[in-house]
Design an enzyme around this catalytic site. Structure first.
Site, PDB file in Angstrom:
ATOM      1  N   ASP A 225       0.864  -1.174   0.000  1.00 29.37           N
ATOM      2  CA  ASP A 225       0.000   0.000   0.000  1.00 29.37           C
ATOM      3  C   ASP A 225       0.906   1.232   0.000  1.00 29.37           C
ATOM      4  O   ASP A 225       2.132   1.135   0.140  1.00 29.37           O
ATOM      5  CB  ASP A 225      -0.973  -0.020   1.176  1.00 29.37           C
ATOM      6  CG  ASP A 225      -2.224   0.823   0.873  1.00 29.37           C
ATOM      7  OD1 ASP A 225      -2.163   1.669  -0.046  1.00 29.37           O
ATOM      8  OD2 ASP A 225      -3.245   0.660   1.541  1.00 29.37           O
TER       9      ASP A 225
HETATM   10  C1  BGC Z   1      -5.110   3.114   0.115  1.00 27.81           C
HETATM   11  C2  BGC Z   1      -5.266   2.098  -0.982  1.00 27.81           C
HETATM   12  C3  BGC Z   1      -5.142   2.772  -2.319  1.00 27.81           C
HETATM   13  C4  BGC Z   1      -3.810   3.488  -2.395  1.00 27.81           C
HETATM   14  C5  BGC Z   1      -3.555   4.164  -3.726  1.00 27.81           C
HETATM   15  C6  BGC Z   1      -3.868   3.976  -0.062  1.00 27.81           C
HETATM   16  O1  BGC Z   1      -3.825   5.025   0.835  1.00 27.81           O
HETATM   17  O2  BGC Z   1      -5.064   2.453   1.360  1.00 27.81           O
HETATM   18  O3  BGC Z   1      -6.492   1.438  -0.851  1.00 27.81           O
HETATM   19  O4  BGC Z   1      -5.275   1.832  -3.340  1.00 27.81           O
HETATM   20  O5  BGC Z   1      -3.773   4.476  -1.388  1.00 27.81           O
HETATM   21  O6  BGC Z   1      -4.355   5.241  -3.921  1.00 27.81           O
END
Ligand code: BGC
Length: 741
Positions: A284
């Site tokens: 993530d």
């Molecule tokens: C979130 C993810 C997301 C990623 C990219 C993160 O902060 O937890 O779910 O896909 O950002 O935007």
């Protein structure tokens, strides 16, 4: 020279973008041939992902650096660059790199790219797997037409705590329903086969157990028994994998003390080991170097080491791999085999997407123009929104309203005419201007009405009460009042946890003042999570839960209010009476001191409130009624790998056509691991005309009776079982017993 080499290889191995057994071998040969040409830097580069927000805007120092890294072959994927123009422009930079390895463009296309569909939790209330597959596919078709290859969806985290803002992104509390929805969404996003130009790669996230963050504090720790992990949280991920999810994303949380991005247990042992997953895992956002903040490692180099060893293939936005993997290889802490495995997984997906054959195959302006918000998608958005709506109360059959009469309708509340809020969170490239508000939908539907008075009354948040008097005046003039209340569209989603789930701001005060006028009140509540609104539920004549329904909000709500669509949604998540009951799910246990309504004494519950929720999992009303009768089992005993069939007659006993979600629950009264009172094990959404009856059948086999035993094996234990059939988890209409031998 390399250009020529690569060209020869491509010709030798053959052009191939698809994913059948025979072709996969060809892709693996092609991957190997590219891998042979790659320097260490280029290999590490494939594992690096940057966000490209504003990348194509004014050339800043940061843009310049990212563009240079792309040209140097140090970037495998970009997120948040979207639109044909921008993706083409950035892909052109990648094509200036030595090996011309195409970039993967990714984005959070969660419930729509340009056409915005209901938020995932809302859509889960449809219990309509086909509509969920279709909206995911439409979202993917738009994303692919806008140059994207990969969405960070579906989120398949089970969540039993509505304080957690991200409950809005998932399918609710139930593992069985959540697994079915995970499959439907993966199939929808990915379409017929990877590489089709109307589909993108899916990403099952967040691996794992993110929905159980302590006290619903986003990004926090998860402490969980292995048993609970396997029984409740992992199955939707397995379902996503089985449906072919091309990628997984690891979670922000720790699991029993280990950050998920460094979890050997999750990524190596379970995902890539036991499950033999052959896609790739992305971290993530920044979660690799966040291991430092967790206090799990001292520096970025150790973070990179832990992440790569544990099976995280791509580093989203922390540059840990880029900065340290080469050194870690030189120090022999990471083997080239391990690095190659990660690179190969990523290259394989690029081949499967057809990007080596044509890096611009998703960059077609005409397709972009004709795909985004086409008439078919808007129709689908309205249908999905209709199906997501849940009717919670309908005293004296107040609904549906008559459209052809002269009446004055007051539409009161901060969400009556709000566009942006209706999109909810994770809005892709949606545009609030496209939203049909509740007020606009009603205006179109109730053209015969004498008057439609629209008044805000108060804001969603804040303490301004100056509009309440105008709302009261409007209610006095009206025959019927519709109140549009709830959360703001951005009050749920990532980092939007709340401790208070009542209506924010002065909305309760507004409701009380309007309701006191004495006119029939229909409350339409919109939110990305279950809210707590007992005071409204008791006093309003009718209550509709409208989630955030996207572009077509107003049309769909007006369809339901006017009876042009008979509501069929059922709650995919329990609605508590009070925050004090959370975490909450219908899957309660009997305990040694079972809770008994209206009794006192030593029992599992509270002294100030019943255990029962405001609205149970699976609950939702219709304008018609359904009778369940004549349950029959074809046998009383399941032996070996056999099964039994349970059949009953479902009759639409009301005056209008409608759909019922028939739910099948199983109770295992004696088990070596104590089981919840009931677990959903199947369901069917059945459409019946008024007066129509149909024989409904369910098959029950050993798998439906199985659970993770103390050895963490999925197994069913012989003995008696109860089969419960009903309209909601707390509305069981028929039951029977059978035995497994
Ligand atoms: C979130 C993810 C997301 C990623 C990219 C993160 O902060 O937890 O779910 O896909 O950002 O935007």
């Amino acid at each position: 020279m390399f250009k020529i080499k690569l060209g020869i290889l491509t010709t030798l191995v053959g052009v191939c973008s698809f994913n059948t057994q025979a072709q996969r071998k060809t892709i693996s040969q092609r991957v190997d041939s590219v891998l042979k040409l790659m320097s260490l830097d280029e290999k590490v580069g494939q594992l690096n992902q940057y966000s490209g927000r504003n990348l194509t805007g004014p050339l800043t120092e940061q843009n310049r650096n990212v563009q240079k890294d792309i040209k140097d072959g140090l970037v495998g994927s970009m997120l948040n660059v979207h639109g044909v123009k921008d993706t083409r422009q950035i892909q052109e930079i990648a094509m200036q790199s030595r090996l011309k390895i195409p970039l993967l463009f990714s984005m959070d296309v969660v419930h729509g790219y340009r056409t915005i569909f209901p938020v995932p939790l809302g859509e889960a209330a449809s219990w309509d797997l086909d509509i969920m597959r279709q909206t995911a596919h439409a979202a993917a078709a738009e994303a692919a037409a806008a140059g994207l290859h990969w969405t960070f969806a579906p989120m398949v985290d089970i969540a039993r705590d509505p304080r957690w803002g991200r409950v809005m992104e998932g399918a609710g509390e139930d593992t069985y329903l959540g697994s079915k929805i995970a499959k439907a969404r993966v199939l929808g996003f990915q379409g017929a086969k990877l590489g089709a130009t109307d589909a993108v790669m899916a990403c099952a996230k967040h691996f794992a157990a993110y929905g159980a963050v302590l006290a619903a504090r986003d990004y926090a720790e998860v402490e969980m028994s292995e048993h609970e992990l396997w029984e409740t949280y992992l199955p939707p991920f397995k379902a996503a994998q089985d449906a072919g999810a091309a990628t997984f994303m690891s979670a922000f949380n720790t699991l029993n003390g280990v950050p998920a991005a460094a979890s050997n247990y999750l990524q190596r042992d379970i995902l890539k080991g036991k499950w033999q997953y052959n896609g790739f895992v992305v971290s993530d956002w920044g979660s690799i170097d966040q291991m430092i903040k967790w206090g799990y490692v001292a520096n970025k180099k150790d973070a990179a080491l832990k992440a790569i060893l544990s099976g995280c293939d791509m580093d989203m936005m922390s540059r840990s791999y880029l900065e340290h993997l080469k050194t870690l290889l030189a120090e022999k802490k990471v083997s080239i085999k391990l690095l190659d495995d990660a690179v190969k997984r990523i290259l394989t997906k690029k081949f499967e997407m057809g990007l080596f054959d044509d890096p611009y195959r998703f960059c077609n302006e005409d397709r972009e123009r004709s795909t985004l918000r086409n008439a078919e998608f808007l129709k689908l958005a309205r249908e999905a929104a209709q199906k997501s709506i849940v009717l919670l109360k309908n005293q004296d059959h107040l609904l549906p309203l008559q459209t052809g009469i002269r009446q004055t309708i007051a539409v009161i509340g901060p969400l009556a005419n709000s566009k942006r809020d209706m999109l909810g969170n994770w809005t892709g490239a949606g545009d609030a201007d496209n939203v049909v508000t509740l007020a606009a939908g009603l205006k179109q539907k109730f053209v015969q009405s004498k008057q439609l008075i629209i008044v805000n009354g108060t804001d969603v948040k804040g303490s301004d009460t100056s509009g309440i008097q105008a709302a009261v005046d409007a209610a006095r003039k009206a025959d019927i009042v519709i109140m549009a209340l709830g959360e703001g569209g951005e009050m749920s989603g990532e980092s939007k946890s709340r401790t208070d789930l009542s209506l924010p701001g002065r909305q309760q005060q507004l409701f009380n003042a309007v309701q006191a006028v004495g006119k029939p009140v229909i409350a339409v509540i919109m939110a990305g999570r279950p809210l707590i609104f007992g005071g409204i539920a008791n006093k309003a004549h009718a209550v509709i839960y409208g989630w955030f329904l996207g572009d077509q909000t107003g049309n769909a709500l007006a369809d339901v209010l006017a009876g042009d669509y008979n509501p069929s949604g059922k709650l995919p998540v329990t609605f508590p009476r009070s925050v004090g009951q959370i975490p909450i799910s219908y899957q309660m246990y009997k305990t040694g001191h079972p809770w008994v309504a209206a009794a006192s004494g030593y029992q599992t519950g509270y002294i100030d409130m019943p255990n029962t929720p405001q609205y149970a999992f699976g609950y939702g009303l219709s304008y018609t009624s359904f009778k369940y009768s004549d349950l029959k089992l074809d046998k009383q005993v399941i032996t070996g790998n056999g099964s039994i069939t349970a059949s009953f007659t479902l009759t639409n006993t009301g005056n209008c056509n409608g759909e019922e979600v028939v739910q099948l629950y199983i109770n295992d009264p004696i088990a070596s691991v104590v089981q919840p009172i009931k677990k959903l094990k199947d369901f069917q959404k059945v459409a019946l005309k008024s007066g129509e009856s149909r024989l409904i059948s369910f098959m029950i086999d050993k798998d439906k009776l199985a659970f993770y035993n103390q050895q963490l094996q999925w197994a069913a234990e012989p003995g008696k079982f109860k089969l419960l059939l009903g309209s909601a988890s707390d509305d069981i209409r028929l039951q029977s017993e059978f035995e497994l031998k």
